[in-house]
Design a protein around this motif. Sequence first.
Motif, PDB file in Angstrom:
ATOM      1  N   VAL A 179       0.856  -1.191   0.000  1.00  0.00           N
ATOM      2  CA  VAL A 179       0.000   0.000   0.000  1.00  0.00           C
ATOM      3  C   VAL A 179       0.890   1.240   0.000  1.00  0.00           C
ATOM      4  N   MET A 180       0.556   2.199  -0.891  1.00  0.00           N
ATOM      5  CA  MET A 180       1.201   3.504  -0.911  1.00  0.00           C
ATOM      6  C   MET A 180       0.142   4.554  -0.574  1.00  0.00           C
ATOM      7  N   PHE A 181       0.588   5.751  -0.285  1.00  0.00           N
ATOM      8  CA  PHE A 181      -0.324   6.807   0.147  1.00  0.00           C
ATOM      9  C   PHE A 181      -0.050   8.079  -0.638  1.00  0.00           C
ATOM     10  N   ALA A 193      -4.574  11.549   3.511  1.00  0.00           N
ATOM     11  CA  ALA A 193      -3.957  10.799   2.417  1.00  0.00           C
ATOM     12  C   ALA A 193      -4.957   9.801   1.872  1.00  0.00           C
ATOM     13  N   GLN A 194      -4.710   9.412   0.634  1.00  0.00           N
ATOM     14  CA  GLN A 194      -5.524   8.383  -0.009  1.00  0.00           C
ATOM     15  C   GLN A 194      -4.689   7.109  -0.108  1.00  0.00           C
ATOM     16  N   ALA A 195      -5.215   5.990   0.436  1.00  0.00           N
ATOM     17  CA  ALA A 195      -4.500   4.709   0.400  1.00  0.00           C
ATOM     18  C   ALA A 195      -4.705   4.054  -0.957  1.00  0.00           C
ATOM     19  N   LEU A 196      -3.591   3.617  -1.572  1.00  0.00           N
ATOM     20  CA  LEU A 196      -3.638   3.036  -2.912  1.00  0.00           C
ATOM     21  C   LEU A 196      -2.822   1.742  -2.930  1.00  0.00           C
ATOM     22  N   PRO A 197      -3.385   0.636  -3.431  1.00  0.00           N
ATOM     23  CA  PRO A 197      -2.606  -0.607  -3.500  1.00  0.00           C
ATOM     24  C   PRO A 197      -1.573  -0.531  -4.628  1.00  0.00           C
ATOM     25  N   PHE A 198      -0.450  -1.201  -4.447  1.00  0.00           N
ATOM     26  CA  PHE A 198       0.511  -1.355  -5.537  1.00  0.00           C
ATOM     27  C   PHE A 198       0.979  -2.805  -5.560  1.00  0.00           C
ATOM     28  N   ARG A 253      -2.128  -0.253 -11.605  1.00  0.00           N
ATOM     29  CA  ARG A 253      -3.142  -0.403 -10.556  1.00  0.00           C
ATOM     30  C   ARG A 253      -4.521  -0.655 -11.147  1.00  0.00           C
ATOM     31  N   ASP A 254      -4.915   0.112 -12.169  1.00  0.00           N
ATOM     32  CA  ASP A 254      -6.245  -0.058 -12.749  1.00  0.00           C
ATOM     33  C   ASP A 254      -6.443  -1.479 -13.274  1.00  0.00           C
ATOM     34  N   LEU A 255      -5.360  -2.077 -13.809  1.00  0.00           N
ATOM     35  CA  LEU A 255      -5.462  -3.421 -14.368  1.00  0.00           C
ATOM     36  C   LEU A 255      -5.710  -4.454 -13.281  1.00  0.00           C
ATOM     37  N   LEU A 284      -7.867  -8.156  -1.132  1.00  0.00           N
ATOM     38  CA  LEU A 284      -7.048  -7.001  -1.512  1.00  0.00           C
ATOM     39  C   LEU A 284      -7.507  -5.762  -0.751  1.00  0.00           C
ATOM     40  N   GLY A 285      -8.825  -5.545  -0.715  1.00  0.00           N
ATOM     41  CA  GLY A 285      -9.356  -4.373  -0.021  1.00  0.00           C
ATOM     42  C   GLY A 285      -9.051  -4.392   1.460  1.00  0.00           C
TER      43      GLY A 285
END
Length: 710
Positions: free
Chosen positions: A470-472, A486-491, A502-504, A518-519
């Motif tokens: 997870v990145m922020f 911050a917005q948490a974003l998976p990588f 990420r979208d894929l 994942l969530g």
Amino acid sequence: MATTVGGFVLWSTGNSDARAVQRQAALIDHAMRGYFTQQVANQESWTIWDETVAHTSVDFDPDWIDENLGTEFYDSYGYEQTAVLDGDDRPVSLMQDGHAVTPSFLEPDMVGIMPLVVRLRGEIAAGALRAYLGGARASMPSAQDYVVIAGTPAMVTVAPIADTATYPERPFLHVAIDFLDGDYARYVGESNLVDDAAFRTAASGDPESATLPLLNNAGRIIAFLEWRQDWPGKRLLSETAPVLGGALLLAGILIVILLDRLWRYSTELDAGRIRAEHQANHDPLTGLANRAGFEAQLALHAADERRSGYLALFMLDLDRFKQVNDTLGHPAGDQLIRCVGGRLANAVSGPGMIARLGGDEFAIIEPSLSGPAEAEALAHRLIEIIGQPFEIFGNEASVGVSIGIGLVGDASTSPVELVRRADIALYEAKAGGRNRAMVYDTGMDVAVHQRHSIEAELREALRSPDQVGVMFEPIIDAMTGETVGAQALPFWQHPQMGGVPRDLFVSVAEGCGLSEPLGERVLRAACRLGSNHPGRVISVGVSPAQIRSPKFFSRVFDILAETGMRPGNLEIEITERVLLGDPEGAGEVLRKFRAAGIRIALDDFGTGYSSLNFLKQYDVDHIRIDRAFAQDANEDRSTLAMVEAMVGLAHAMNITVTAKGIDTILQENRFAGIGCDRLQGAFVSRPVSIEAMEAILAGGTGTEARPDAA
């Protein structure tokens, strides 16, 4: 002459009797196979349903199973016994005549049912269920056979319990048992126009009876179906013999009478056969062709070398049908299916064929279209027709439809391949937002192969703590520059492929049932960060599958308790897509979160069909304006005016506004100047690791993360 006439009469009557028995046996055998097909189709309507999965393998609920897979299933179809088997093939629920009984009562009969279970498990292990749920296989995998249950022969079918969002390796199974008893024999006799039909475990040897042996898959006779043989020739001979013996003069007239009677009896038998074939090839709910009839017609059209134009196959799947079932009940759902079938029949004319394949799935065959443009025009007309409200038992119900189209111009493509293409196009239509139509092209095969490859790699990656993290992305106050959250974003850093877009991988996860693990990984990381920085809001995106999960609400609060994060510092971020499938159910979950203090944000605002309507219908605290507006504002000043109007509307409703995609200082100044409360994007900071985000939040301002910061 008398000898000639007599010999001819005896030959005709004997031949007529033999043909009568052969035809009756053939049409009854065909009908019995059709009953198996219908029994599996009836199971499919209940087992391929996320509600059934949620109340069996996900969270076992015997009361729900008794009411739905027991009472309602029995009331709808009348199967004497139904059972649910768990992942270890043990009976965990057993219904007898619609009432729950002890599951262990089935164990003595499992020896006869297990070969079917083993065969179905083998198909599932070989990927048949995955292919069906993913759209690559036309029919649900199942197993069926004649089995002796408690000393009585029965028709037994076994079907998997699954849905497209949940795919366990060993799904629960549903067993339907219809005993071949007196009631069933009467049904078979009435349906096929035979008298005194009866099932027996041994042939009676009665010379007046016709017998059809019923063989199981191993070739062993399980039972005999007997009925009183029709003797049209013998009956006619007994009626006419006195006349023939008494008056040779009338021989010619009697021959004419004889032939006429024989023709009438033959016609009656043919009519019975036609009725039986119609029942075996048509859906009893809508009167449309069923899957068997559809497959037969598609095979004929696909092999037609004299065809002019394109053969088009339309695969249709209703959108929001589950909502009608859940809110108005299964009878209303059945009525809606009838109405949809009626509208489709009125919309498609000429040589085309309409079929109901099961559940809320339909198919249309058009054998002579001019090309893709005509196919797309018909599909859009169908979307418009189905989109009109339905009047169902005094209530108004609205559904949409997604359509996948496969086209071929010659006879070189097999029916199975054409169905595969249309199913792939349907999958793409649903993935692209539903209520739309897509025509298959070869690029979709590449996408399907890529999705399957990514799915397998992602399953493996989620078992490892190293690949998926997870990145922020920092979010700053537009006026002060302070980092407010911050917005948490998976990588995903794959060892061979490197960084996966990420979208894929997020879209693949949502399509194959991995969005929940994942969530949860993203949610847990966000809550760990938020627990160290109270007062800063950490935003986490959630998928439709998470919102639909009955355990999601409690799971969020379990993680908040484990990490110590305050509910008021967590923001659940949704898109319009979360609300489209089941707006009432999703809205109720969001209202519960908001009542508990968790903030709700609507992401990618302004790009959907009804963003403003969602603001009125659902209470949200925060909107994120899609990054496309920031890019367009560089070239088109009217875009900035649109954003300013959105900001004014949001502020009037006491909603905070964040502008995404702020990549330059010019964009920052413009969007801050029109009233956006918060900003995020590459100019503020690209996504950073949790350690770097800790440092930024400890500092408080947004400049630490900027690329031009000293």
